[in-house]
Design a protein around this motif. Structure first.
Motif, PDB file in Angstrom:
ATOM      1  N   SER A   6       0.765  -1.131   0.080  1.00 24.60           N
ATOM      2  CA  SER A   6      -0.240   0.199   0.129  1.00 24.60           C
ATOM      3  C   SER A   6       0.663   1.757   0.712  1.00 24.60           C
ATOM      4  CB  SER A   6      -1.053  -0.214   1.307  1.00 24.60           C
ATOM      5  OG  SER A   6      -1.772  -1.450   1.113  1.00 24.60           O
ATOM      6  N   ALA A   7       1.560   1.578  -0.848  1.00 28.73           N
ATOM      7  CA  ALA A   7       2.835   2.630  -1.595  1.00 28.73           C
ATOM      8  C   ALA A   7       1.487   4.425  -0.858  1.00 28.73           C
ATOM      9  CB  ALA A   7       2.759   2.377  -2.832  1.00 28.73           C
ATOM     10  N   THR A   8       0.650   4.336  -1.536  1.00 33.01           N
ATOM     11  CA  THR A   8      -0.261   5.589  -1.323  1.00 33.01           C
ATOM     12  C   THR A   8      -2.387   5.137  -1.579  1.00 33.01           C
ATOM     13  OG1 THR A   8      -1.127   7.535  -3.744  1.00 33.01           O
ATOM     14  CG2 THR A   8      -0.288   5.122  -3.947  1.00 33.01           C
ATOM     15  N   ALA A   9      -2.297   6.532  -1.163  1.00 35.70           N
ATOM     16  CA  ALA A   9      -3.943   6.442  -1.215  1.00 35.70           C
ATOM     17  C   ALA A   9      -4.718   6.356  -1.330  1.00 35.70           C
ATOM     18  CB  ALA A   9      -3.544   7.466   0.518  1.00 35.70           C
ATOM     19  N   SER A  10      -4.268   6.328  -2.494  1.00 32.29           N
ATOM     20  CA  SER A  10      -4.849   6.506  -3.947  1.00 32.29           C
ATOM     21  C   SER A  10      -6.114   4.904  -4.035  1.00 32.29           C
ATOM     22  CB  SER A  10      -4.369   7.003  -5.149  1.00 32.29           C
ATOM     23  OG  SER A  10      -3.356   5.555  -5.591  1.00 32.29           O
ATOM     24  N   LEU A 117       4.817   1.040  -8.092  1.00 36.97           N
ATOM     25  CA  LEU A 117       4.856   1.841  -8.573  1.00 36.97           C
ATOM     26  C   LEU A 117       4.028   1.732 -10.229  1.00 36.97           C
ATOM     27  CD1 LEU A 117       7.975   2.745  -7.647  1.00 36.97           C
ATOM     28  CD2 LEU A 117       8.183   4.352  -9.675  1.00 36.97           C
ATOM     29  N   SER A 118       3.856  -0.182 -10.569  1.00 33.73           N
ATOM     30  CA  SER A 118       2.997  -0.476 -10.674  1.00 33.73           C
ATOM     31  C   SER A 118       1.632   0.105 -10.381  1.00 33.73           C
ATOM     32  CB  SER A 118       2.932  -2.125 -11.715  1.00 33.73           C
ATOM     33  OG  SER A 118       3.237  -2.411 -10.702  1.00 33.73           O
ATOM     34  N   HIS A 119       1.121   0.126  -9.223  1.00 32.49           N
ATOM     35  CA  HIS A 119       0.085   0.609  -9.148  1.00 32.49           C
ATOM     36  C   HIS A 119      -0.049   2.585  -8.901  1.00 32.49           C
ATOM     37  CE1 HIS A 119      -1.205  -2.909  -8.011  1.00 32.49           C
ATOM     38  NE2 HIS A 119      -0.160  -3.566  -7.343  1.00 32.49           N
ATOM     39  N   LEU A 120       1.441   2.813  -9.472  1.00 32.37           N
ATOM     40  CA  LEU A 120       0.736   3.928  -9.065  1.00 32.37           C
ATOM     41  C   LEU A 120       0.974   5.239 -10.389  1.00 32.37           C
ATOM     42  CD1 LEU A 120       3.703   5.074  -6.778  1.00 32.37           C
ATOM     43  CD2 LEU A 120       0.905   4.110  -6.255  1.00 32.37           C
ATOM     44  N   PRO A 121      -0.212   5.591 -10.663  1.00 33.05           N
ATOM     45  CA  PRO A 121      -0.068   6.580 -11.842  1.00 33.05           C
ATOM     46  C   PRO A 121       0.735   7.759 -12.262  1.00 33.05           C
ATOM     47  CG  PRO A 121      -2.579   6.588 -11.068  1.00 33.05           C
ATOM     48  CD  PRO A 121      -1.405   6.096 -10.006  1.00 33.05           C
ATOM     49  N   GLN A 122       0.712   8.412 -10.966  1.00 35.22           N
ATOM     50  CA  GLN A 122       2.874   9.476 -10.703  1.00 35.22           C
ATOM     51  C   GLN A 122       4.009   8.811 -11.145  1.00 35.22           C
ATOM     52  OE1 GLN A 122       0.064   8.290  -8.613  1.00 35.22           O
ATOM     53  NE2 GLN A 122      -1.238   9.899  -8.109  1.00 35.22           N
ATOM     54  N   ARG A 128      11.728  10.073 -10.052  1.00 35.92           N
ATOM     55  CA  ARG A 128      12.777  10.357 -10.018  1.00 35.92           C
ATOM     56  C   ARG A 128      12.166  11.359  -8.912  1.00 35.92           C
ATOM     57  NH1 ARG A 128       9.355  12.893 -14.697  1.00 35.92           N
ATOM     58  NH2 ARG A 128       8.270  14.076 -12.906  1.00 35.92           N
ATOM     59  N   ARG A 129      11.893  11.424  -8.001  1.00 36.00           N
ATOM     60  CA  ARG A 129      11.753  11.052  -5.824  1.00 36.00           C
ATOM     61  C   ARG A 129      13.068  10.388  -5.172  1.00 36.00           C
ATOM     62  NH1 ARG A 129       7.368  11.385  -2.593  1.00 36.00           N
ATOM     63  NH2 ARG A 129       8.058  13.258  -1.289  1.00 36.00           N
ATOM     64  N   LEU A 175      -7.468  -3.572 -12.117  1.00 37.39           N
ATOM     65  CA  LEU A 175      -6.052  -3.083 -11.253  1.00 37.39           C
ATOM     66  C   LEU A 175      -5.954  -2.211 -12.392  1.00 37.39           C
ATOM     67  CD1 LEU A 175      -3.523  -6.723 -11.355  1.00 37.39           C
ATOM     68  CD2 LEU A 175      -4.043  -4.981  -9.574  1.00 37.39           C
ATOM     69  N   GLY A 176      -6.626  -2.048 -13.936  1.00 39.97           N
ATOM     70  CA  GLY A 176      -6.763  -0.631 -14.604  1.00 39.97           C
ATOM     71  C   GLY A 176      -7.600  -0.162 -14.235  1.00 39.97           C
ATOM     72  N   ALA A 177      -8.587   0.174 -13.803  1.00 38.39           N
ATOM     73  CA  ALA A 177      -9.181   0.363 -13.382  1.00 38.39           C
ATOM     74  C   ALA A 177      -8.752   1.315 -12.063  1.00 38.39           C
ATOM     75  CB  ALA A 177     -11.030   0.051 -12.880  1.00 38.39           C
ATOM     76  N   ALA A 178      -7.984   0.910 -11.214  1.00 38.41           N
ATOM     77  CA  ALA A 178      -7.302   1.977 -10.283  1.00 38.41           C
ATOM     78  C   ALA A 178      -6.817   2.296 -10.600  1.00 38.41           C
ATOM     79  CB  ALA A 178      -7.294   0.784  -9.114  1.00 38.41           C
ATOM     80  N   GLY A 179      -5.849   2.094 -12.061  1.00 33.15           N
ATOM     81  CA  GLY A 179      -5.212   2.925 -11.984  1.00 33.15           C
ATOM     82  C   GLY A 179      -3.562   2.125 -12.278  1.00 33.15           C
TER      83      GLY A 179
END
Length: 270
Positions: A6-10, A117-122, A128-129, A175-179
């Motif tokens: 769970s890397a992000t709250a998206s 990272l595959s779960h993060l649109p960003q 880069r961060r 997975l695609g629907a969640a970005g």
């Protein structure tokens, strides 16, 4: 389908508070830790290093790192829901959103992220961060998957093949629907080079999953964990029950998705 962290709250599809979260992380560790550890060892990680484990999930990689950087080193293990990460000397656990929360600059000898990272649109912004958070000469390891060629094998015909293929397709839609992009592992090395990392070293790994394997255990666990979403994506409760029976049957086997492990460095001149 994996979902380590769970890397992000998206709209992240796998919840560390779910009824099947512990099973999920256990199967992921059994499936992926051998390759992850083999690759991390190539960095020369040793006592005194400062490491960051992004989206640490169940904490198996963070614990492995903590053993190797002691004494004198430190591992920071982060997750948006870090409750499953054990506490150990030399291991700091923190709630952290890799997309939104700050990271120190020039701070880490080694950063690792698996199935994050595959779960993060960003994901490009995050790369880069992570590069900026490395000290000059420091290592980044990204472990991801690519399901581009992950299909029901020709030898799996009839009802079994139809059910297994439908499950793969429904998971891909969820997975695609969640970005998420479950094919991103195949382009991760190129993306890392594009983010300014050097000495990019990718490897690709596959195996055959048989009854009782960690891979099939993971897929069965995911079918419970994401049952509501999978039904929304076109499966039914009955078909999910049937595909679990197929994956648990004696003699069942199927090829895994591709797993990509990429090592790279921040240039020594920064």
């Amino acid at each position: 389908m994996p979902g380590q962290n769970s890397a992000t709250a998206s709209d992240y599809v796998f919840d560390n508070d779910g009824d099947h979260s512990s099973d999920q992380h256990r199967y992921l560790a059994q499936l992926l830790d051998p390759l992850t550890f083999e690759r991390l060892a190539l960095t020369g990680v040793e006592a005194g290093w400062n490491c960051l484990e992004v989206g640490a999930g169940g904490g198996s990689v963070a614990l492995w790192l903590a053993e190797r950087v002691a004494p004198g080193g430190r591992v920071l293990a982060t997750d948006i829901k870090p409750g499953l990460i054990p506490s150990r000397p030399g291991l700091t656990v923190a709630r952290h959103d890799i997309v939104a929360d700050p990271l120190p600059v020039d701070a880490f000898d080694l950063i690792h992220a698996r199935l994050v990272l595959s779960h993060l649109p960003q994901r490009r912004q995050v790369l880069r961060r992570l590069r900026a958070a490395l000290r000059p000469g420091g290592w980044l390891q990204i472990d991801e998957i690519d399901i581009t060629r992950w299909v029901a094998p020709p030898t799996l015909g009839g009802r079994e093949g139809e059910l297994y293929g439908a499950y793969i397709a429904a998971m891909t839609r969820v997975l695609g629907a969640a970005g998420s992009d479950p094919t991103w592992g195949g382009s991760a090395a190129r993306e890392m080079a594009g983010a300014g990392l050097v000495d990019v070293d990718p490897v690709r790994w596959t195996e055959v999953w048989e009854r009782g394997s960690a891979g099939l255990g993971l897929l069965i666990s995911n079918s419970h964990h994401l049952e509501e979403r999978l039904v929304e994506a076109g499966m039914t409760v009955r078909r999910l029950r049937e595909v679990r029976e197929v994956m648990s049957a004696p003699g069942f086997s199927a090829p895994s998705f591709e797993i990509h492990s990429i090592l790279a460095r921040r240039a020594c001149d920064g």
